[in-house]
Scaffold this motif. Structure first.
Motif, PDB file in Angstrom:
ATOM      1  N   SER A  64       8.405 167.344  39.886  1.00  0.00           N
ATOM      2  CA  SER A  64       8.145 166.076  39.595  1.00  0.00           C
ATOM      3  C   SER A  64       6.727 165.635  38.700  1.00  0.00           C
ATOM      4  N   LYS A  67       7.476 166.299  35.141  1.00  0.00           N
ATOM      5  CA  LYS A  67       8.472 165.696  34.367  1.00  0.00           C
ATOM      6  C   LYS A  67       7.810 164.583  33.510  1.00  0.00           C
ATOM      7  N   ILE A  68       6.557 164.073  33.969  1.00  0.00           N
ATOM      8  CA  ILE A  68       5.837 162.910  33.329  1.00  0.00           C
ATOM      9  C   ILE A  68       4.950 163.744  32.053  1.00  0.00           C
ATOM     10  N   SER A  70       5.957 166.552  30.413  1.00  0.00           N
ATOM     11  CA  SER A  70       7.226 166.819  29.645  1.00  0.00           C
ATOM     12  C   SER A  70       7.796 165.626  28.808  1.00  0.00           C
ATOM     13  N   GLY A  71       7.838 164.637  29.707  1.00  0.00           N
ATOM     14  CA  GLY A  71       8.372 163.351  28.980  1.00  0.00           C
ATOM     15  C   GLY A  71       7.438 162.723  27.991  1.00  0.00           C
ATOM     16  N   GLY A 119      11.350 170.650  35.898  1.00  0.00           N
ATOM     17  CA  GLY A 119      10.433 169.752  35.434  1.00  0.00           C
ATOM     18  C   GLY A 119      10.065 169.675  33.893  1.00  0.00           C
ATOM     19  N   ALA A 123      13.230 165.233  32.170  1.00  0.00           N
ATOM     20  CA  ALA A 123      12.852 163.971  31.216  1.00  0.00           C
ATOM     21  C   ALA A 123      13.406 164.038  29.836  1.00  0.00           C
ATOM     22  N   THR A 343       9.218 159.310  28.542  1.00  0.00           N
ATOM     23  CA  THR A 343       7.985 159.087  29.536  1.00  0.00           C
ATOM     24  C   THR A 343       8.386 158.144  30.680  1.00  0.00           C
ATOM     25  N   GLY A 346       9.614 160.369  33.339  1.00  0.00           N
ATOM     26  CA  GLY A 346       8.832 161.274  33.849  1.00  0.00           C
ATOM     27  C   GLY A 346       7.720 160.492  34.679  1.00  0.00           C
TER      28      GLY A 346
END
Length: 394
Positions: A64, A67-68, A70-71, A119, A123, A343, A346
């Motif tokens: 998690s 995720k942000i 990579s987003g 992760g 996203a 985003t 993410g």
């Protein structure tokens, strides 16, 4: 918030189909092992329920947090495919790493490596799903993808049962077999074709993009949803506790896995329905329904002891997942800047991750020190609180 009414007949386009098939094989690889891993940890490696909660919480938090990043990165360079390919590659390599583990800490490292892959890919992949369909079909597209993904989650455990029925003592070997469908998902991911960039996006790409991390810059409706989902995530411990409850009640490995398969089949079959429903009615309404089902399921698990009770509860758990997983991602995209889809997903993933490590660790501690019922009561209360918040603010 009402989603636009669809005037087009929803259909599976090439990209949704590709991503679905990739996720199908990726989930076969992962879900061959998911119901096996808690048994492997507790019986082969001697891990406690607290250790199990820590492993799951840490692994999901790693995913998690990434995720942000990579987003944001994916939105900045307007590329999705590289993150998807590398993400599935990492996840496939983690499978044999787990099979070689000799201590629960080794499993925690391998699970975390697996979640690094998740992760990186989640996203950008979900943003590509949203990029590939009109806004009026967004919920249905996410639901279709969840159907393919979750069918893999049903086939994976079936393969595990078939193998273990012939080699019941070979738990380690199955981790190496799971590498095969994982590698296939990587190869298929290399065939993805991304949509061409619009002229406006090309200009934006040239000028660059920097993420504004200030809370007040997020849309108010997005912040409201983020708070509610984080409250729920703090209470929503890993699904492995559901499986361990079945085992604690005296059921064998095969019965436990079959119940998990039943849950995944319902989850897969119902995901397109709930996704389509969220395109025609407020998505918050569908989410509220799902959270109330979750609360009922977890209250039920705190008292269940018979096979038919567990079967009903796993079926209802499939209803909860189908009405929240894809719908929640579609809602996140709805409420954020339309050019920052990865985003938005993410950000939701990062806040979920912060909460997940607490949820699974607390769930394990409650189980070890007060009994399994406390783990399930805690989760049910959190779901009801989050549902109330979503209902009030909708």
């Amino acid at each position: 918030m009402n989603a636009p009414q669809s005037t087009l007949k929803p259909k599976i386009n090439r990209t949704i189909l590709q991503l679905g098939v990739i996720s199908f094989f990726g989930d076969i690889s992962s879900e061959m092992l998911y119901p096996i891993t808690p048994i492997f940890l507790t019986t082969v490696l001697g891990a406690s329920m607290t250790s199990l909660g820590l492993i799951e919480g840490t692994a999901e938090a790693v995913a998690s947090f990434l995720k942000i990043y990579s987003g944001v990165w994916s939105d900045r360079i307007h590329k999705r495919k590289p993150f998807i390919v590398v993400g599935y590659l990492f996840a496939s390599l983690a499978k044999p790493m787990t099979g070689m583990a000799t201590a629960w800490t080794h499993v925690m490292f391998a699970r975390s490596f697996d979640r690094v892959g998740k992760g990186l890919r989640t996203a950008p992949r979900d943003a590509l799903i949203s990029d590939s369909v009109p806004e009026s079909q967004r919920g249905h597209a996410f639901g279709l993808h969840r159907m393919f993904d979750t069918l893999g989650a049903a086939f994976g455990p079936l393969i595990a049962i078939a193998y273990l029925s012939r080699e019941p003592e070979s738990l380690r070997t199955i981790y190496f077999l799971a590498f095969i469908p994982g590698l296939l998902s990587v190869l298929l991911a290399t065939l993805i074709r991304e949509p061409a960039l619009s002229q406006s996006v090309q200009v934006e790409e040239k000028n660059g993009f920097e993420m504004d991390w200030r809370w007040k810059t997020y849309p108010e409706s997005f912040r409201s949803y983020l708070i509610a989902w984080t409250v729920f995530s703090i209470a929503n411990s890993s699904d492995v506790f559901l499986l361990m409850k079945v085992r604690e009640s005296g059921f064998g490995m095969t019965a436990t896995i079959l119940m998990y398969i039943f849950y995944n089949l319902l989850y897969a079959l119902l995901s397109p329905f709930f996704g389509k429903q969220s395109d025609h009615r407020p998505r918050r309404q569908v989410l509220f329904f799902g959270l109330m089902v979750f609360a009922a399921v977890y209250l039920g698990f705190s008292f269940a002891s018979e096979w038919w009770q567990f079967l009903i509860l796993f079926g209802l758990y499939g209803v909860y997942m189908a009405s929240t997983e894809g719908v929640g991602k579609a809602l996140a995209v709805d409420l954020f800047d339309p050019d920052r889809k990865a985003t938005a997903i993410g950000i939701i993933g990062m806040f979920t991750g912060l909460a997940t490590i607490l949820a699974s660790t607390i769930g394990g501690l409650l189980w070890d020190h007060f009994g399994s019922s406390w783990t399930f009561w805690y989760a049910a209360i959190g779901a009801m609180m989050a549902g109330w918040f979503i209902r009030v603010r909708s």
